[in-house]
Design an enzyme around this catalytic site. Structure first.
Site, short mmCIF file in Angstrom:
data_model
loop_
_atom_site.label_atom_id
_atom_site.label_comp_id
_atom_site.label_asym_id
_atom_site.label_seq_id
_atom_site.Cartn_x
_atom_site.Cartn_y
_atom_site.Cartn_z
CD GLU A 241 -2.60 1.32 2.61
OE1 GLU A 241 -2.90 0.27 3.23
OE2 GLU A 241 -2.90 2.46 3.03
NE ARG B 25 -0.83 8.73 4.72
CZ ARG B 25 -0.72 8.00 5.81
NH1 ARG B 25 0.24 8.27 6.69
NH2 ARG B 25 -1.54 7.02 6.05
CB THR C 134 -3.77 8.28 2.28
OG1 THR C 134 -2.84 7.49 3.02
CG2 THR C 134 -4.16 9.46 3.15
CE LYS D 287 -6.32 1.99 7.21
NZ LYS D 287 -5.33 2.67 6.37
C1 3PG Z 1 -0.90 5.20 8.62
O1 3PG Z 1 -1.80 5.92 9.00
O2 3PG Z 1 0.17 5.60 8.20
C2 3PG Z 1 -1.16 3.74 8.61
O3 3PG Z 1 -2.35 3.44 9.22
C3 3PG Z 1 -0.03 3.00 9.24
O4 3PG Z 1 0.00 3.23 10.59
P1 3PG Z 1 1.31 2.90 11.43
O5 3PG Z 1 2.37 3.84 10.97
O6 3PG Z 1 0.91 3.12 12.86
O7 3PG Z 1 1.68 1.45 11.16
#
Ligand code: 3PG
Length: 212
Positions: free
Chosen positions: A45, A49, A73, A133
């Protein structure tokens, strides 16, 4: 139309963990994805961002055999369409909106929408969604909270993400309503920046070996 369960399950069941990635430099995407695939984590994934995210998805889709690149995202229609055009094989969102679900219904590329409460899960069930999710997993209540949803909402299976680590993952994966977990610990921004491909591969291997 409902969620394409078969297609999203292919992504969710490819390995116990979906690495969640923030990539600044798209040139690093191919060696990073190769390390993840070598380590046993094909579903990848890449979060939208950064400016380079779409290019990173495109490069992985075109060059990394065995990888299942997806976009994370994804918040709106434009991002959904751009992610699909770049070669994403799945789309992840921290939540869900009617707009996103409407677009997903017209796309071959399946959506994994986020939910954190019983009502959010039920609203998605009404739209035909049963693979979700659970976000943000640790902050929303962790494995014990998610376990509490498994009996009243038994048909729904989750990918908990947010605060999940190598140590915490097995507890989630043992739950009857969890198919996989997501997390950034396998390849965080620092490891990617440092081009630590062997470290990423090693962490991927450990993640791929987690049993629920
Ligand atoms: C995020 O928001 O970047 C993902 O959900 C991953 O979360 P994490 O960095 O706590 O694993």
């Amino acid at each position: 139309m409902a969620q394409n369960v078969e297609r999203i399950e292919k992504v969710m069941l490819a390995a116990p963990v979906i690495p969640v990635l923030v990539i600044e430099d798209p040139k690093k995407a191919v060696p990073m994805a190769e390390a993840l695939v070598r380590g046993g984590l094909p579903s990848i994934e890449i979060t939208l961002r950064t400016e380079g995210a779409l290019e990173a998805i495109r490069l992985v889709a075109e060059n990394v055999e065995g990888a299942i690149p997806g976009a994370g995202t994804v918040l709106d229609q434009a991002q959904y369409e751009a992610a699909v055009a770049a070669g994403s094989q799945f789309i992840v969102s921290p939540g869900a909106t009617n707009t996103l679900i409407d677009i997903a219904e017209q796309s071959d590329v399946p959506l994994l929408p986020g939910a954190a409460t019983a009502s959010e899960v039920m609203a998605l069930m009404e739209r035909g969604y049963q693979r979700l999710k659970f976000f943000p997993a640790e902050q929303a209540g962790g494995a014990s909270y998610l376990k509490s949803l498994s009996s009243p909402l038994a048909a729904v299976k989750f990918c908990p993400t947010g605060g999940v680590s190598l140590e915490k993952a097995p507890t989630y994966l043992k739950l009857p309503n969890v198919l996989c977990v997501g997390g950034s610990w396998i390849a965080d921004a620092k490891a990617i920046e440092a081009e630590d491909w062997s470290g990423i591969e090693e962490r991927a291997r450990a993640a791929a070996a987690i049993s629920g």
